[in-house]
Design a protein around this motif. Sequence first.
Motif, PDB file in Angstrom:
ATOM      1  N   ASN A 124     -12.802 -16.313   9.487  1.00 49.84           N
ATOM      2  CA  ASN A 124     -11.562 -16.832  10.084  1.00 49.84           C
ATOM      3  C   ASN A 124     -11.718 -18.285  10.540  1.00 49.84           C
ATOM      4  OD1 ASN A 124      -9.116 -14.837  10.533  1.00 49.84           O
ATOM      5  ND2 ASN A 124     -10.991 -13.612  10.574  1.00 49.84           N
ATOM      6  N   ARG A 143       7.115 -17.495   9.735  1.00 54.21           N
ATOM      7  CA  ARG A 143       5.847 -16.736   9.777  1.00 54.21           C
ATOM      8  C   ARG A 143       5.017 -17.151  10.985  1.00 54.21           C
ATOM      9  NH1 ARG A 143       4.494 -18.370   3.685  1.00 54.21           N
ATOM     10  NH2 ARG A 143       5.615 -20.170   4.492  1.00 54.21           N
ATOM     11  N   SER A 200      -2.211  -8.284  13.632  1.00 50.58           N
ATOM     12  CA  SER A 200      -1.212  -8.398  12.552  1.00 50.58           C
ATOM     13  C   SER A 200      -0.450  -9.710  12.742  1.00 50.58           C
ATOM     14  CB  SER A 200      -0.235  -7.215  12.579  1.00 50.58           C
ATOM     15  OG  SER A 200      -0.940  -6.011  12.468  1.00 50.58           O
ATOM     16  N   ALA A 203      -2.542 -12.487  11.437  1.00 50.97           N
ATOM     17  CA  ALA A 203      -2.522 -12.557   9.967  1.00 50.97           C
ATOM     18  C   ALA A 203      -1.243 -13.249   9.501  1.00 50.97           C
ATOM     19  CB  ALA A 203      -2.619 -11.147   9.375  1.00 50.97           C
ATOM     20  N   ILE A 204      -0.118 -12.928  10.148  1.00 51.51           N
ATOM     21  CA  ILE A 204       1.163 -13.516   9.728  1.00 51.51           C
ATOM     22  C   ILE A 204       1.219 -15.002  10.112  1.00 51.51           C
ATOM     23  CG2 ILE A 204       3.662 -13.435  10.118  1.00 51.51           C
ATOM     24  CD1 ILE A 204       3.311 -10.360  10.495  1.00 51.51           C
ATOM     25  N   TRP A 207      -1.175 -16.843   7.974  1.00 50.33           N
ATOM     26  CA  TRP A 207      -0.841 -16.598   6.560  1.00 50.33           C
ATOM     27  C   TRP A 207      -2.080 -16.795   5.679  1.00 50.33           C
ATOM     28  CZ3 TRP A 207       3.076 -13.707   5.714  1.00 50.33           C
ATOM     29  CH2 TRP A 207       3.580 -13.539   4.416  1.00 50.33           C
ATOM     30  N   SER A 208      -3.150 -16.089   6.063  1.00 48.26           N
ATOM     31  CA  SER A 208      -4.437 -16.295   5.397  1.00 48.26           C
ATOM     32  C   SER A 208      -5.053 -14.966   4.975  1.00 48.26           C
ATOM     33  CB  SER A 208      -5.400 -16.975   6.384  1.00 48.26           C
ATOM     34  OG  SER A 208      -5.604 -16.117   7.498  1.00 48.26           O
ATOM     35  N   LEU A 209      -5.896 -15.000   3.944  1.00 48.66           N
ATOM     36  CA  LEU A 209      -6.621 -13.795   3.532  1.00 48.66           C
ATOM     37  C   LEU A 209      -7.594 -13.356   4.622  1.00 48.66           C
ATOM     38  CD1 LEU A 209      -7.361 -14.520  -0.237  1.00 48.66           C
ATOM     39  CD2 LEU A 209      -5.860 -12.749   0.719  1.00 48.66           C
ATOM     40  N   LEU A 212      -5.644 -11.508   7.122  1.00 50.37           N
ATOM     41  CA  LEU A 212      -5.245 -10.200   6.570  1.00 50.37           C
ATOM     42  C   LEU A 212      -6.423  -9.223   6.610  1.00 50.37           C
ATOM     43  CD1 LEU A 212      -3.128  -8.458   5.080  1.00 50.37           C
ATOM     44  CD2 LEU A 212      -4.030  -9.381   2.929  1.00 50.37           C
ATOM     45  N   ALA A 215      -6.845  -8.002  10.158  1.00 55.35           N
ATOM     46  CA  ALA A 215      -5.774  -7.079  10.572  1.00 55.35           C
ATOM     47  C   ALA A 215      -5.996  -5.710   9.914  1.00 55.35           C
ATOM     48  CB  ALA A 215      -4.417  -7.650  10.200  1.00 55.35           C
ATOM     49  N   LEU A 216      -6.345  -5.699   8.617  1.00 56.50           N
ATOM     50  CA  LEU A 216      -6.564  -4.417   7.930  1.00 56.50           C
ATOM     51  C   LEU A 216      -7.749  -3.679   8.528  1.00 56.50           C
ATOM     52  CD1 LEU A 216      -5.891  -5.296   4.163  1.00 56.50           C
ATOM     53  CD2 LEU A 216      -4.429  -4.032   5.764  1.00 56.50           C
TER      54      LEU A 216
END
Length: 252
Positions: A124, A143, A200, A203-204, A207-209, A212, A215-216
Amino acid sequence: MDSYNIYKILLIALFSVALLVFISLYFITAPYGRHFNRSLKVSIKARAGWFFMEIPAFLVFLFCFLLGRNELNIITFVFLLFWLFHYFHRSFVYPFIMKGGYKKFPIVLVLFAVVFNSANSYVNGYYLFFLSEYSLSWLRDPRFIVGVIMFMIGAAINIQSDNILRNLRKPGETSYKIPRRGMFKYVSNPNYFGEIIEWSGWAIATWSLSGLAFALFTIANLMPRASANHRWYFDQFPDYPKERKALIPFIY
Ligand SMILES: NC(=O)c1ccc[n+]([C@@H]2O[C@H](COP(=O)([O-])OP(=O)(O)OC[C@H]3O[C@@H](n4cnc5c(N)ncnc54)[C@H](OP(=O)(O)O)[C@@H]3O)[C@@H](O)[C@H]2O)c1
């Protein structure tokens, strides 16, 4: 191997770990807190465990910022503040105000969390301070606005719910009670619900992998545990409120 390749490998690893953790935690409940397994001989005090688990997330992200090649702008500054606020609280505040910090915590979980938190913060932090290219117009992007609001609401729910749990016990008490205040009226694990909303939102907003993946992972880690805690409450307390859900108000 250069730092960019390390970032790519760790990013793929984080997505894979999220999937593995999600599947395995439906079969095995992580053995800490109410699910601690007495047969685990190698343990440390919970207070020390939380401190050592969380501090790499604070330090690694801070190093990425200090060494980063991007110039800090208002957007990356907001992300820096959010991350450091969360992990300052989690490593320097939470372990020292928790009740039952002298209870046992398995060392194997501490080691896993140190590795995970280091990798996650690197991915990150590397994305934000080496790769990202946010222009000031991102400030007006829906976003960013929605993600920032979600992060702040999630953090507030998480901290408030952890406070409610902490205040259930008198000093020296170790027993469990039915929490009834705040969002506990709706779910058994509002602290996890807040944590999931928080990351979450991250992540929004980013707006990055990397966001994401985190968050997952948070969902993969906390959803099965929320189910296990929910079942545990019903096993322990015959008068546990029947209408209460495990994690998401009115839904799950
Ligand atoms: N991002 C992630 O993947 C992730 C992963 C794990 C945790 N976290 C966060 O870390 C924090 C702590 O997690 P956790 O799994 O330890 O949460 P937890 O099981 O809800 O426990 C939090 C604290 O409250 C106490 N407690 C829980 N239920 C209680 C009850 N019914 N009566 C009295 N005391 C009670 C626990 O004591 P005991 O220790 O004695 O059970 C512990 O000190 C949460 O904010 C969570 O969101 C994040």
